[in-house]
Design an enzyme around this catalytic site. Structure first.
Site, mmCIF file in Angstrom:
data_model
loop_
_atom_site.group_PDB
_atom_site.id
_atom_site.type_symbol
_atom_site.label_atom_id
_atom_site.label_comp_id
_atom_site.label_asym_id
_atom_site.label_seq_id
_atom_site.Cartn_x
_atom_site.Cartn_y
_atom_site.Cartn_z
ATOM 1 N N SER A 204 0.892 -1.271 0.020
ATOM 2 C CA SER A 204 -0.020 0.027 0.135
ATOM 3 C C SER A 204 0.773 1.270 -0.066
ATOM 4 C CB SER A 204 -0.882 -0.149 1.293
ATOM 5 O OG SER A 204 -1.710 -1.082 1.279
ATOM 6 N N MET B 194 -2.289 -7.362 6.744
ATOM 7 C CA MET B 194 -3.186 -8.208 6.295
ATOM 8 C C MET B 194 -2.637 -8.881 4.855
ATOM 9 S SD MET B 194 -6.287 -5.686 6.411
ATOM 10 C CE MET B 194 -6.654 -4.697 8.052
ATOM 11 N N SER B 195 -1.053 -9.125 4.757
ATOM 12 C CA SER B 195 -0.483 -9.565 3.640
ATOM 13 C C SER B 195 0.631 -10.378 3.643
ATOM 14 C CB SER B 195 -0.301 -8.397 2.608
ATOM 15 O OG SER B 195 0.723 -7.571 3.152
ATOM 16 N N TYR C 238 -8.388 -10.881 1.787
ATOM 17 C CA TYR C 238 -9.551 -10.064 1.996
ATOM 18 C C TYR C 238 -10.335 -9.534 0.697
ATOM 19 C CZ TYR C 238 -6.991 -5.597 1.631
ATOM 20 O OH TYR C 238 -6.155 -4.409 1.481
ATOM 21 N N GLU C 239 -9.513 -9.757 -0.425
ATOM 22 C CA GLU C 239 -10.312 -9.488 -1.658
ATOM 23 C C GLU C 239 -10.893 -10.444 -2.141
ATOM 24 O OE1 GLU C 239 -7.676 -6.923 -4.526
ATOM 25 O OE2 GLU C 239 -6.031 -7.443 -2.921
ATOM 26 N N HIS D 119 -7.930 4.264 7.575
ATOM 27 C CA HIS D 119 -7.412 3.989 6.179
ATOM 28 C C HIS D 119 -6.364 5.021 5.586
ATOM 29 C CE1 HIS D 119 -6.007 1.083 2.954
ATOM 30 N NE2 HIS D 119 -6.658 2.157 2.071
ATOM 31 N N HIS E 63 -4.692 -9.425 -1.815
ATOM 32 C CA HIS E 63 -4.850 -9.672 -0.156
ATOM 33 C C HIS E 63 -5.887 -10.581 -0.125
ATOM 34 C CE1 HIS E 63 -3.574 -5.616 -0.718
ATOM 35 N NE2 HIS E 63 -2.920 -5.666 0.387
ATOM 36 N N ASN F 131 0.831 2.962 11.592
ATOM 37 C CA ASN F 131 -0.011 3.559 12.595
ATOM 38 C C ASN F 131 0.294 2.700 13.764
ATOM 39 O OD1 ASN F 131 -1.636 1.597 10.863
ATOM 40 N ND2 ASN F 131 -2.336 1.180 12.847
ATOM 41 N N ALA G 99 2.375 -2.511 4.624
ATOM 42 C CA ALA G 99 2.170 -1.192 5.383
ATOM 43 C C ALA G 99 1.596 -2.068 6.669
ATOM 44 C CB ALA G 99 1.100 -0.398 4.999
ATOM 45 N N HIS H 274 -2.921 0.670 -5.503
ATOM 46 C CA HIS H 274 -2.280 -0.560 -5.964
ATOM 47 C C HIS H 274 -2.307 -0.336 -7.657
ATOM 48 C CE1 HIS H 274 -1.168 -3.168 -2.585
ATOM 49 N NE2 HIS H 274 -2.207 -2.246 -1.916
#
Ligand code: HPA
Length: 278
Positions: free
Chosen positions: A31, A212-213, A86-87, A248, A84, A236, A114, A62
């Protein structure tokens, strides 16, 4: 999965129409980190959508292009945009590009992402070299792998993040005066961020960062015998550490601010690699 040889052949056939050299290093840019590809000499871009069997990322920021080029005379291939879990892609699809990069001839894979800082001593905007990971995604990209004639199923992950590559990253950080943390990356599926209770759990099981990756790609890279170097940009503090909401937008803003530091580190790393036999 039985068709993996065939699909790879088709993907390669398309790419080889445009690019015939052998890249030494593959980079997966997470990201907001895709700008790194703009530093390449003699760039050649191929949109993912044109490559047979390549997935396409639906995440903003992306750009979905494979970029070939050189840095310090080192041939590299950059994935600008990754996939990802989640996609809703299966892990097999998320990691398919790593198999393509291997076919192209890379020896080293640099994975970037990230992440949120679980370690309260780290700060927003810090870079962290990954020394290890904890897979909390509840899945594994090698689940269902049956082509043991090609690559093994039971993969050793003791040196999942190559110790020599970690040293080279640290050396590059020192030389370029880029502060670099080190730690363990925990992978969650997302796309909701974690709860404060989940972050306390991650802290207690030894994670320093959460994202998440990355973990699926790293597992497959190890199956393929690639040497992996991983870097997280801590965009963060993880949920509950600062008693404020995560956003986000903040993730994207921080990665933009830390961009130059990140590029310096990667370029320094590639310079060191260019001097090595890899
Ligand atoms: N959690 C999970 N993934 C992330 C975070 C986070 O706090 N920040 C950036 N990616």
């Amino acid at each position: 999965m039985e068709n993996i040889t065939k699909t790879l052949k088709k993907s390669m056939k398309y790419i080889r129409r445009y690019y015939s050299s052998t890249p030494k290093v593959g980079l997966i840019l997470g990201s907001g980190l895709g700008v790194m590809a703009d530093s390449l000499q003699n760039p050649l871009s191929i949109p993912y959508s044109r490559i047979p069997f390549f997935p396409v990322s639906t995440v903003k920021g992306h750009s979905n292009t494979l970029v070939f080029g050189e840095i310090h005379n080192l041939k590299v291939v950059v994935m600008k945009g990754r996939f990802h879990y989640y996609e809703e892609y299966p892990m097999e699809d998320i990691t398919y590009p790593v198999r393509v990069l291997k076919e192209l001839g890379i020896k080293v894979l640099v994975v970037t992402n990230a992440g949120g800082s679980v370690n309260p001593r780290f700060r927003t905007g810090d870079l962290m070299v990954l020394t290890d990971h904890i897979n909390l995604m509840g899945d594994n990209p090698l689940r269902g792998w049956s082509r043991e004639d090609l690559y093994p199923r039971f993969i050793d992950m003791t040196f999942g993040y190559n110790p020599e590559m970690i040293q080279v990253l640290k050396k590059a950080a020192l030389k370029n005066k880029v502060p670099l943390r080190q730690g363990v990356y925990a992978a969650m599926t997302g796309p909701s961020y974690e709860t404060p209770a989940e972050i306390r759990m991650l802290d207690s099981i030894g994670a320093d960062a959460v994202g998440m990756s990355t973990v699926p790609e790293v597992i497959v890279a190890n199956q393929l015998g690639l040497r992996v170097a991983g870097i997280s940009l801590l965009t963060n503090m993880a949920a509950g550490i600062l008693k404020k909401k995560l956003d986000h937008k903040e993730v994207l803003e921080t990665s933009e601010k830390a961009r130059s530091k990140f590029i310096k580190l990667i370029k320094g790393f590639l310079l060191e690699l260019s001097k090595m036999e890899i």
